[in-house]
Design a protein around this motif. Structure first.
Motif, PDB file in Angstrom:
ATOM      1  N   GLY A 131       0.812  -1.209   0.000  1.00  0.00           N
ATOM      2  CA  GLY A 131       0.000   0.000   0.000  1.00  0.00           C
ATOM      3  C   GLY A 131       0.846   1.260   0.000  1.00  0.00           C
ATOM      4  N   LEU A 132       1.868   1.301   0.844  1.00  0.00           N
ATOM      5  CA  LEU A 132       2.760   2.457   0.888  1.00  0.00           C
ATOM      6  C   LEU A 132       3.511   2.624  -0.432  1.00  0.00           C
ATOM      7  CD1 LEU A 132       4.237   2.084   4.496  1.00  0.00           C
ATOM      8  CD2 LEU A 132       2.549   3.760   3.715  1.00  0.00           C
ATOM      9  N   SER A 133       3.902   1.507  -1.044  1.00  0.00           N
ATOM     10  CA  SER A 133       4.625   1.570  -2.314  1.00  0.00           C
ATOM     11  C   SER A 133       3.747   2.106  -3.431  1.00  0.00           C
ATOM     12  CB  SER A 133       5.158   0.179  -2.685  1.00  0.00           C
ATOM     13  OG  SER A 133       6.085  -0.280  -1.729  1.00  0.00           O
ATOM     14  N   ILE A 134       2.479   1.707  -3.442  1.00  0.00           N
ATOM     15  CA  ILE A 134       1.556   2.196  -4.470  1.00  0.00           C
ATOM     16  C   ILE A 134       1.378   3.707  -4.364  1.00  0.00           C
ATOM     17  CG2 ILE A 134      -0.850   2.163  -5.232  1.00  0.00           C
ATOM     18  CD1 ILE A 134      -0.915  -0.807  -4.543  1.00  0.00           C
ATOM     19  N   VAL A 135       1.133   4.180  -3.142  1.00  0.00           N
ATOM     20  CA  VAL A 135       0.928   5.618  -2.950  1.00  0.00           C
ATOM     21  C   VAL A 135       2.190   6.395  -3.308  1.00  0.00           C
ATOM     22  CG1 VAL A 135       0.456   7.404  -1.231  1.00  0.00           C
ATOM     23  CG2 VAL A 135      -0.859   5.283  -1.209  1.00  0.00           C
ATOM     24  N   ALA A 136       3.355   5.896  -2.865  1.00  0.00           N
ATOM     25  CA  ALA A 136       4.612   6.599  -3.154  1.00  0.00           C
ATOM     26  C   ALA A 136       4.911   6.637  -4.652  1.00  0.00           C
ATOM     27  CB  ALA A 136       5.757   5.926  -2.403  1.00  0.00           C
ATOM     28  N   SER A 137       4.637   5.541  -5.360  1.00  0.00           N
ATOM     29  CA  SER A 137       4.930   5.504  -6.793  1.00  0.00           C
ATOM     30  C   SER A 137       3.997   6.403  -7.584  1.00  0.00           C
ATOM     31  CB  SER A 137       4.845   4.066  -7.318  1.00  0.00           C
ATOM     32  OG  SER A 137       3.558   3.516  -7.079  1.00  0.00           O
ATOM     33  N   LEU A 138       2.748   6.562  -7.128  1.00  0.00           N
ATOM     34  CA  LEU A 138       1.829   7.461  -7.806  1.00  0.00           C
ATOM     35  C   LEU A 138       2.284   8.911  -7.690  1.00  0.00           C
ATOM     36  CD1 LEU A 138      -1.633   5.936  -6.819  1.00  0.00           C
ATOM     37  CD2 LEU A 138      -0.690   6.069  -9.114  1.00  0.00           C
ATOM     38  N   LYS A 139       3.048   9.220  -6.634  1.00  0.00           N
ATOM     39  CA  LYS A 139       3.495  10.601  -6.412  1.00  0.00           C
ATOM     40  C   LYS A 139       4.959  10.807  -6.792  1.00  0.00           C
ATOM     41  CE  LYS A 139       2.438  10.527  -2.070  1.00  0.00           C
ATOM     42  NZ  LYS A 139       2.272  10.996  -0.677  1.00  0.00           N
ATOM     43  N   THR A 140       5.530   9.899  -7.563  1.00  0.00           N
ATOM     44  CA  THR A 140       6.958   9.985  -7.911  1.00  0.00           C
ATOM     45  C   THR A 140       7.292  11.320  -8.563  1.00  0.00           C
ATOM     46  OG1 THR A 140       7.099   7.596  -8.219  1.00  0.00           O
ATOM     47  CG2 THR A 140       8.797   8.936  -9.271  1.00  0.00           C
ATOM     48  N   PHE A 141       8.281  11.998  -8.014  1.00  0.00           N
ATOM     49  CA  PHE A 141       8.679  13.304  -8.542  1.00  0.00           C
ATOM     50  C   PHE A 141      10.179  13.527  -8.473  1.00  0.00           C
ATOM     51  CE2 PHE A 141       9.903  17.661  -7.412  1.00  0.00           C
ATOM     52  CZ  PHE A 141       9.570  18.328  -8.582  1.00  0.00           C
ATOM     53  N   ASP A 142      10.743  13.413  -7.266  1.00  0.00           N
ATOM     54  CA  ASP A 142      12.097  13.911  -7.029  1.00  0.00           C
ATOM     55  C   ASP A 142      13.156  13.199  -7.856  1.00  0.00           C
ATOM     56  OD1 ASP A 142      11.655  11.588  -5.632  1.00  0.00           O
ATOM     57  OD2 ASP A 142      12.277  12.378  -3.674  1.00  0.00           O
ATOM     58  N   ILE A 143      13.087  11.877  -7.942  1.00  0.00           N
ATOM     59  CA  ILE A 143      14.149  11.157  -8.646  1.00  0.00           C
ATOM     60  C   ILE A 143      14.063  11.400 -10.160  1.00  0.00           C
ATOM     61  CG2 ILE A 143      12.917   8.974  -8.967  1.00  0.00           C
ATOM     62  CD1 ILE A 143      15.610   7.622  -8.136  1.00  0.00           C
ATOM     63  N   VAL A 144      12.846  11.578 -10.686  1.00  0.00           N
ATOM     64  CA  VAL A 144      12.696  11.890 -12.109  1.00  0.00           C
ATOM     65  C   VAL A 144      13.218  13.292 -12.393  1.00  0.00           C
ATOM     66  CG1 VAL A 144      11.058  12.080 -14.017  1.00  0.00           C
ATOM     67  CG2 VAL A 144      10.702  10.361 -12.246  1.00  0.00           C
ATOM     68  N   GLN A 145      12.899  14.226 -11.514  1.00  0.00           N
ATOM     69  CA  GLN A 145      13.396  15.581 -11.671  1.00  0.00           C
ATOM     70  C   GLN A 145      14.925  15.618 -11.596  1.00  0.00           C
ATOM     71  OE1 GLN A 145      12.050  18.277 -12.567  1.00  0.00           O
ATOM     72  NE2 GLN A 145      13.389  19.941 -11.884  1.00  0.00           N
ATOM     73  N   GLY A 146      15.495  14.779 -10.732  1.00  0.00           N
ATOM     74  CA  GLY A 146      16.938  14.767 -10.564  1.00  0.00           C
ATOM     75  C   GLY A 146      17.683  14.090 -11.699  1.00  0.00           C
ATOM     76  N   MET A 147      17.041  13.143 -12.398  1.00  0.00           N
ATOM     77  CA  MET A 147      17.745  12.366 -13.410  1.00  0.00           C
ATOM     78  C   MET A 147      17.459  12.819 -14.841  1.00  0.00           C
ATOM     79  SD  MET A 147      17.645   8.472 -11.856  1.00  0.00           S
ATOM     80  CE  MET A 147      18.742   7.839 -13.124  1.00  0.00           C
ATOM     81  N   THR A 148      16.203  13.060 -15.182  1.00  0.00           N
ATOM     82  CA  THR A 148      15.878  13.390 -16.577  1.00  0.00           C
ATOM     83  C   THR A 148      15.070  14.672 -16.722  1.00  0.00           C
ATOM     84  OG1 THR A 148      13.794  12.149 -16.590  1.00  0.00           O
ATOM     85  CG2 THR A 148      15.804  10.927 -17.134  1.00  0.00           C
ATOM     86  N   LYS A 149      14.544  15.201 -15.604  1.00  0.00           N
ATOM     87  CA  LYS A 149      13.628  16.352 -15.652  1.00  0.00           C
ATOM     88  C   LYS A 149      12.440  16.083 -16.569  1.00  0.00           C
ATOM     89  CE  LYS A 149      16.950  19.945 -14.412  1.00  0.00           C
ATOM     90  NZ  LYS A 149      17.969  18.998 -13.943  1.00  0.00           N
ATOM     91  N   GLY A 150      12.079  14.804 -16.679  1.00  0.00           N
ATOM     92  CA  GLY A 150      10.945  14.429 -17.514  1.00  0.00           C
ATOM     93  C   GLY A 150      11.279  14.243 -18.972  1.00  0.00           C
ATOM     94  N   GLY A 151      12.523  14.468 -19.368  1.00  0.00           N
ATOM     95  CA  GLY A 151      12.904  14.413 -20.777  1.00  0.00           C
ATOM     96  C   GLY A 151      13.354  13.027 -21.217  1.00  0.00           C
ATOM     97  N   PRO A 152      13.787  12.925 -22.482  1.00  0.00           N
ATOM     98  CA  PRO A 152      13.802  14.041 -23.441  1.00  0.00           C
ATOM     99  C   PRO A 152      12.386  14.456 -23.840  1.00  0.00           C
ATOM    100  CG  PRO A 152      14.326  11.981 -24.540  1.00  0.00           C
ATOM    101  CD  PRO A 152      14.256  11.657 -23.083  1.00  0.00           C
ATOM    102  N   GLY A 153      12.187  15.752 -24.007  1.00  0.00           N
ATOM    103  CA  GLY A 153      10.834  16.245 -24.223  1.00  0.00           C
ATOM    104  C   GLY A 153      10.016  16.010 -22.986  1.00  0.00           C
ATOM    105  N   ARG A 154       8.988  15.170 -23.120  1.00  0.00           N
ATOM    106  CA  ARG A 154       8.147  14.806 -21.976  1.00  0.00           C
ATOM    107  C   ARG A 154       8.055  13.287 -21.841  1.00  0.00           C
ATOM    108  NH1 ARG A 154       2.657  18.188 -22.292  1.00  0.00           N
ATOM    109  NH2 ARG A 154       2.517  17.321 -20.180  1.00  0.00           N
ATOM    110  N   ASP A 155       9.032  12.581 -22.424  1.00  0.00           N
ATOM    111  CA  ASP A 155       8.939  11.129 -22.527  1.00  0.00           C
ATOM    112  C   ASP A 155       8.956  10.411 -21.188  1.00  0.00           C
ATOM    113  OD1 ASP A 155       8.709  11.280 -25.227  1.00  0.00           O
ATOM    114  OD2 ASP A 155      10.797  10.773 -25.664  1.00  0.00           O
ATOM    115  N   SER A 156       9.587  10.975 -20.165  1.00  0.00           N
ATOM    116  CA  SER A 156       9.684  10.273 -18.877  1.00  0.00           C
ATOM    117  C   SER A 156       8.956  11.007 -17.760  1.00  0.00           C
ATOM    118  CB  SER A 156      11.149  10.072 -18.493  1.00  0.00           C
ATOM    119  OG  SER A 156      11.808  11.327 -18.343  1.00  0.00           O
ATOM    120  N   GLU A 157       8.075  11.938 -18.116  1.00  0.00           N
ATOM    121  CA  GLU A 157       7.325  12.664 -17.091  1.00  0.00           C
ATOM    122  C   GLU A 157       6.368  11.743 -16.352  1.00  0.00           C
ATOM    123  OE1 GLU A 157       5.182  16.139 -18.181  1.00  0.00           O
ATOM    124  OE2 GLU A 157       6.942  17.217 -18.901  1.00  0.00           O
ATOM    125  N   THR A 158       6.189  12.023 -15.065  1.00  0.00           N
ATOM    126  CA  THR A 158       5.145  11.393 -14.272  1.00  0.00           C
ATOM    127  C   THR A 158       4.076  12.440 -13.975  1.00  0.00           C
ATOM    128  OG1 THR A 158       6.284  11.928 -12.208  1.00  0.00           O
ATOM    129  CG2 THR A 158       6.763   9.783 -13.215  1.00  0.00           C
TER     130      THR A 158
END
Length: 300
Positions: free
Chosen positions: A226-253
């Protein structure tokens, strides 16, 4: 005894107890209202307006939601978020359970689990920086592979959905330790009697896990999943730190799309609509999961 049968003195005493209880409860209720409910109501209101952070919001009804679902980038964010949910359940939770089983009742098992716990002390941005250094073009991984004569390597943080997959693995590196610790606590709480009885009946290895350990770990597994599901739905920081959602918007959450629309594009109404959508999805997922767990527990 009901209030009608109590003496006037007892009724006054009951009223004093009620007011005293309300006095203790009121600060907590007020704090929750100020920090949770009022922001939620304000965000819901903003989602029905056009607002750039200046002036007054302009009421536009459901136009932000229509625009949101017409945006291919938003649909991609939804799909990436679902990929995060599945990957987070399979990798960090699964490996954490495996580490707990392998080190449980093993001499020195605490020290074997320690290296898995250390990354959990890092922030998501810190993990993103470390893994960006490893996976970027001509980064540590590419240089190591080149030393073994492997020059044609994937573009780890560029090609989709590979970039999302490697970020899930980076999250697993951070989260395996705490999942292993939680599962170890669950294993240590299992009574010895059924384990000894099962071993006397010849149950070992996979059979012992399937028949005894897994059923007794189900309540804890429900919490971890349950905690993993909620945390994964709100994933932000690691994506921002690694790809910023790029290239383009391909890895955005969804969380990153919400952030960009609100604070980068100054589309507060559209960003609020995405926030409301994410809140509703998280709430529905949590309710469905809890209902499924309660139904399984009561054999419904």
């Amino acid at each position: 005894m009901t209030d009608k049968t109590l003496s006037p003195k007892a009724l006054r005493r009951n009223d004093q107890y009620r007011w005293s209880a309300l006095g203790f409860i009121a600060p907590g209720v007020l704090l929750v209202a100020v920090l949770l409910y009022l922001p939620l109501l304000w965000t819901t209101f903003l989602s029905l307006t056009e607002y750039n952070g200046l002036g007054d919001p302009e009421w536009i009804g459901l136009e932000n939601y229509v625009e949101m679902f017409d945006d291919p980038g938003f649909i991609g964010s939804v799909l990436n978020t679902l990929l995060w949910v599945g990957g987070t359940l399979l990798v960090p939770v699964g490996i954490g359970l495996g580490v707990a089983l392998l080190t449980w009742n093993l001499k020195g098992g605490t020290w074997l689990r320690l290296p898995f716990l250390i990354p959990y002390a890092l922030s998501g941005i810190g993990v993103g920086v470390i893994w960006s250094f490893i996976l970027s073009g001509d980064g540590a991984l590419d240089q190591a592979l080149a030393a073994f004569g492997i020059a044609d390597t994937p573009r780890w943080l560029v090609d989709a959905p590979l970039n999302t997959v490697v970020m899930i693995l980076a999250t697993a590196w951070q989260g395996v330790g705490v999942n292993a610790l939680l599962f170890t606590i669950g294993l240590q709480s299992i009574p010895r009697e059924p384990l000894e009885a099962a071993r006397m009946d010849g149950a070992n290895g996979l059979r012992l896990f399937r028949s005894i350990l897994w059923p007794m770990l189900r309540p804890l597994t429900a919490v971890v999943v349950g905690l993993s599901i909620v945390a994964s739905l709100k994933t932000f920081d690691i994506v921002q730190g690694m790809t910023k959602g790029g290239p383009g918007r391909d890895s955005e959450t969804l969380a990153l799309t919400m952030y960009k629309e609100t604070f980068v594009n100054s589309e507060y109404g559209l960003g609020s609509a995405i926030a409301v959508f994410l809140t509703v999805v998280t709430l529905i997922a949590s309710i469905l999961y809890l209902r499924q767990q309660l139904s399984s527990k009561h054999g419904v």
